[in-house]
Design a protein around this motif. Structure first.
Motif: not given
Length: 290
Positions: A6-11, A69-72, A257-258
């Motif tokens: 999925x989109x990183x922000x969504x999942x 997550x990682x700047x997003x 990652x963070x």
């Protein structure tokens, strides 16, 4: 086949949202109003267990969260249902808060996900979720985190023993602290900057407010994996004669990652007769993880 994405922000947000079931209210309890006094490890542990949320099912009708997550970053809305020891289901809505775009269905041994935007779905074991959370947790540990209950990450310890055999309690100022059994050795090495000697150790710490006997902070460090998880429970409110946090800040970071998420919940109900529908359209494509 390609790995399910999925989109990183969504999942990422969806999984992080599983780390709290909270209820917002105007009036909250103040922390730090009572000093911690000497108490046995057994008594401290039993009081924490006795003060844990008592429920058969939990239903968060609405939540809102800010995920990074990682700047997003991304703001997320949705709802959550839990049937104790059996099912956790998360529904993620579009930014308008009405249209569902994803659904996650978790049991002790499986994870199922529907991505309605891409018309795809995934079925996997619980290890898939553990990887996404970047922490080696099982269903019951995740459930304890969700409900502000005490837990131990069993893979962090060489011997599988009861909690009070792996942890030592302390009274420090205005809080009680439970430290994993090798925490004192870890802290001595940290003070002396001997990080290279910590790869064999793990560290878990709970902070408990004496006036509420509720967990307010959790720190888990896996030095061999260079990984750290931090949980902060805040804004405790009255929920059907019980005390429960209405806010959680969750952070996980390692060398790659963070992730961080601040969550707020409202309209929570306990012990409702809930349904957990999970039906996949035959028009959706099944995706397999590596």
């Amino acid at each position: 086949m390609k790995i399910f994405r999925m989109k990183n922000c969504l999942l990422g947000s969806a999984f992080l949202l599983l780390l709290l079931l909270q209820f917002s209210c105007k009036s909250t309890y103040e922390l730090g109003r009572k000093r911690a006094h000497g108490i046995s490890d057994n008594r401290l542990y039993n009081q924490i267990v006795d003060s844990s949320l008592s429920y058969k099912s939990l239903w968060v009708k609405r939540f809102s969260a800010h995920y990074e997550s990682n700047g997003k970053s991304q703001n997320v809305k949705g709802s959550i249902k839990i049937l104790k020891d059996s099912i956790i289901m998360v529904q993620i809505n579009a930014p308008t808060g009405i249209l569902e775009v994803a659904r996650i269905y978790i049991t002790p041994d499986s994870v199922k996900i529907i991505d309605r935007l891409k018309k795809e779905y995934l079925t996997s074991d619980f290890f898939f979720l553990s990887e996404k959370l970047n922490m080696n947790v099982d269903f019951y540990t995740l459930q304890s985190i969700l409900t502000n209950s005490i837990f131990q990450l069993r893979d962090l310890y060489e011997r599988q023993r009861p909690f009070i055999r792996n942890f030592k309690g302390k009274a420090i100022g205005d809080k009680y602290v439970f430290l994993s059994d090798k925490a004192a050795k870890v802290e001595r090495k940290l003070r002396k900057d001997k990080y290279s000697r910590l790869y064999r150790f793990n560290y878990q710490r709970f902070e408990i407010d004496p006036s509420l006997m509720k967990i307010t902070d959790v720190i888990v460090r896996e030095f061999g994996e260079e990984r750290e998880m931090v949980l902060k429970y805040r804004d405790f409110v009255k929920l059907e004669e019980q005390k429960f946090p209405s806010e959680l800040v969750f952070k996980v970071k390692d060398s790659i990652q963070s992730l961080s998420c601040k969550l707020k919940y409202n309209k929570l109900e306990i012990d409702e007769d809930l349904k957990f529908p999970f039906k996949v359209s035959n028009k959706f494509k099944r995706i397999y993880p590596d």
